[in-house]
Design a protein around this motif. Structure first.
Motif: not given
Length: 316
Positions: A34-43, A293-296, A303-304
């Motif tokens: 949960f904490c990992t996914m939330y961190s990925i969301v914010l970052l 992640i998808i758009y990155g 991405r570049e």
């Protein structure tokens, strides 16, 4: 504190969130993903916003809508995950009844807004592919701003009756909510008496807030595919379709994860309770995590630029 299931009251001052019933022993381990996914969301979403802001070539309607999506994703996950983590880490189960109503409103409001943003992005792809010469004149900055405002107003107005409906019911049995956060369906199940109005209105929100958006998105992509197949070469068709791939992946992640908990809540009575709660949390967290992640990955310009940022950061 002793929690009673037989407390007599009309409206409680607090709601007790049980978290994920049956999985209490695994809270410490559950908090890690949960904490990992939330961190990925914010970052991840913050990086998207930062890149679009500093890169002039990304100041276009598609990326403005992407920024709206990033803000909505951060707001949606932040409406629930901090409380979930406080339950996992500190056993902080109490939430004020009015705060519960506010949380309920924002969770559903941002979910409807996200659906509206996906519809706006589908319209942008339709104009870009079917009317490329008119794209800049149709989707001007003022039009994009008006679409964004309409998405916010629609989400707010559709969901606004939710807290008022929940507040008017009597809660004579219990104030214990077997969930990690306050949501409309779970609160209605706690209420006494005939709550059919709330149930029917919930279906209305599901239809107007998501089903209708999916219908118009499907029409947009029918017209897009018709225009793509009319192109003369296979390379041109693949290149044009590639501009829609990120949007399609994000749409699938959002709608598949959002409709599943809605239908399991109404028709999956035989499923274990912790399954319903986990699915509801996945609906909030996973699409918000996957979108940047998808758009990155799929957007070459983002991405570049993202790679340049990481290279610069590694040199510091």
């Amino acid at each position: 504190m002793a929690h009673s299931n037989t407390t007599n009251f009309i409206n409680p001052s607090t709601i007790i969130l049980l978290g994920i019933p049956g999985l209490e022993a695994a809270y410490v381990w559950l908090s890690i993903p949960f904490c990992t996914m939330y961190s990925i969301v914010l970052l991840g979403n913050f990086i998207i916003l930062f890149i679009v802001k500093i890169e002039p070539s990304l100041h276009a309607p598609m990326y403005y809508f992407l920024c709206m999506l990033a803000v909505t994703d951060m707001a949606l996950s932040s409406s629930s995950v901090p409380k979930v983590l406080s339950i996992f880490w500190f056993n902080s189960r109490e939430i004020d009844f009015n705060a519960c109503l506010v949380q309920l409103f924002f969770i559903h409001c941002f979910a409807v807004m996200e659906s509206g943003i996906f519809l706006a992005m589908a319209f942008d792809r339709y104009v870009a592919i079917c009317h490329p010469l008119r794209h800049s004149t149709i989707l001007t900055s003022s039009v994009v701003a008006k679409i964004g405002l309409a998405v916010v107003l629609r989400g707010s107005m559709i969901v606004l009756p939710y807290p008022f409906l929940v507040q008017r019911w009597h809660y004579c049995r219990t104030n214990i909510l077997p969930h990690t956060h306050c949501n409309h369906i779970s609160m209605v199940k706690l209420a006494c008496g005939d709550t059919s109005i709330s149930s029917h209105y919930g279906l209305f929100v599901l239809f107007c807030g998501k089903s209708l958006d999916m219908f118009f998105i499907a029409i947009s992509y029918f017209l897009i595919l018709r225009a793509i197949f009319a192109l003369p070469t296979k390379e041109a068709r693949l290149k044009t379709f590639g501009t829609c791939s990120s949007h399609l992946c994000a749409i699938l992640a959002f709608y598949l994860s959002s409709f599943f908990p809605s239908f399991t809540q109404r028709f999956g009575q035989n499923l274990p309770l912790h399954f319903h709660v986990l699915i509801a949390n996945i609906y909030i967290l996973v699409p918000s995590m996957l979108n940047p992640i998808i758009y990155g990955v799929r957007s070459k310009q983002i991405r570049e630029r993202m790679l340049q940022l990481f290279i610069c950061a590694s040199k510091i």
